[in-house]
Write a protein that holds these residues in place. Sequence first.
Motif, PDB file in Angstrom:
ATOM      1  N   ASN A   3       1.027  -0.855  -0.072  1.00  0.00           N
ATOM      2  CA  ASN A   3      -0.377   0.037  -0.506  1.00  0.00           C
ATOM      3  C   ASN A   3       0.558   1.174   0.077  1.00  0.00           C
ATOM      4  O   ASN A   3       0.653   2.306  -0.883  1.00  0.00           O
ATOM      5  CB  ASN A   3      -0.912   0.224   0.758  1.00  0.00           C
ATOM      6  CG  ASN A   3      -2.127  -0.997   0.746  1.00  0.00           C
ATOM      7  OD1 ASN A   3      -2.558  -1.471  -0.480  1.00  0.00           O
ATOM      8  ND2 ASN A   3      -2.374  -1.191   2.575  1.00  0.00           N
ATOM      9  N   SER A   4       1.985   1.517   0.781  1.00  0.00           N
ATOM     10  CA  SER A   4       2.406   2.327   1.200  1.00  0.00           C
ATOM     11  C   SER A   4       3.849   2.473  -0.200  1.00  0.00           C
ATOM     12  O   SER A   4       3.703   3.634  -1.238  1.00  0.00           O
ATOM     13  CB  SER A   4       3.987   2.783   1.903  1.00  0.00           C
ATOM     14  OG  SER A   4       3.154   2.314   3.034  1.00  0.00           O
ATOM     15  N   ALA A   5       4.199   1.288  -1.272  1.00  0.00           N
ATOM     16  CA  ALA A   5       4.980   1.807  -2.180  1.00  0.00           C
ATOM     17  C   ALA A   5       3.994   2.068  -3.895  1.00  0.00           C
ATOM     18  O   ALA A   5       4.040   3.052  -4.501  1.00  0.00           O
ATOM     19  CB  ALA A   5       5.023   0.306  -3.293  1.00  0.00           C
ATOM     20  N   LYS A   6       2.755   1.602  -3.619  1.00  0.00           N
ATOM     21  CA  LYS A   6       1.306   2.143  -4.244  1.00  0.00           C
ATOM     22  C   LYS A   6       0.964   3.435  -3.806  1.00  0.00           C
ATOM     23  O   LYS A   6       0.920   3.985  -5.021  1.00  0.00           O
ATOM     24  CB  LYS A   6       0.039   1.477  -3.974  1.00  0.00           C
ATOM     25  CG  LYS A   6       0.053   0.426  -5.055  1.00  0.00           C
ATOM     26  CD  LYS A   6      -1.306  -0.717  -4.291  1.00  0.00           C
ATOM     27  CE  LYS A   6      -1.235  -2.228  -4.487  1.00  0.00           C
ATOM     28  NZ  LYS A   6      -2.483  -2.464  -4.294  1.00  0.00           N
ATOM     29  N   ALA A   7       1.215   4.074  -3.109  1.00  0.00           N
ATOM     30  CA  ALA A   7       0.613   5.674  -2.455  1.00  0.00           C
ATOM     31  C   ALA A   7       1.773   6.381  -2.811  1.00  0.00           C
ATOM     32  O   ALA A   7       1.578   7.609  -3.750  1.00  0.00           O
ATOM     33  CB  ALA A   7       0.645   5.553  -1.048  1.00  0.00           C
ATOM     34  N   ILE A   8       3.217   5.921  -3.189  1.00  0.00           N
ATOM     35  CA  ILE A   8       4.119   6.906  -3.469  1.00  0.00           C
ATOM     36  C   ILE A   8       4.486   6.942  -5.093  1.00  0.00           C
ATOM     37  O   ILE A   8       4.463   7.652  -5.956  1.00  0.00           O
ATOM     38  CB  ILE A   8       4.789   6.128  -2.808  1.00  0.00           C
ATOM     39  CG1 ILE A   8       5.858   6.147  -2.013  1.00  0.00           C
ATOM     40  CG2 ILE A   8       7.093   6.437  -3.807  1.00  0.00           C
ATOM     41  CD1 ILE A   8       6.785   5.485  -1.032  1.00  0.00           C
ATOM     42  N   LYS A   9       4.034   5.719  -5.382  1.00  0.00           N
ATOM     43  CA  LYS A   9       3.786   5.344  -7.313  1.00  0.00           C
ATOM     44  C   LYS A   9       2.656   6.511  -8.009  1.00  0.00           C
ATOM     45  O   LYS A   9       3.024   7.077  -8.181  1.00  0.00           O
ATOM     46  CB  LYS A   9       3.138   4.214  -7.230  1.00  0.00           C
ATOM     47  CG  LYS A   9       4.489   3.479  -7.680  1.00  0.00           C
ATOM     48  CD  LYS A   9       4.456   2.141  -8.593  1.00  0.00           C
ATOM     49  CE  LYS A   9       6.030   0.652  -8.043  1.00  0.00           C
ATOM     50  NZ  LYS A   9       5.833   0.080  -8.713  1.00  0.00           N
TER      51      LYS A   9
END
Length: 76
Positions: A12-18
């Motif tokens: 979820n964190s990686a998706k938010a950053i992207k």
Amino acid sequence: MGNFNATSGKNNSAKAIKKNEAESRIWDSLKQAIALTSGFQRWQLERNVNNNQQQNIPLDRQVSLYLRETLETLAY
């Protein structure tokens, strides 16, 4: 309660950053396109006549101000 684990949290964190990076690229492209329009350039000239400090305002802020003023004008 929920099925939250460290892996899904990282995903979820990686998706938010992207998503933030994509939104930033979109805003940069939009900002550059707006800056090239005759309406924006005329707005800059009008403001520079009244305020020579306009040159010191970042383009990001200038575009935001231009859009706000344009939308306010259209709202009337």
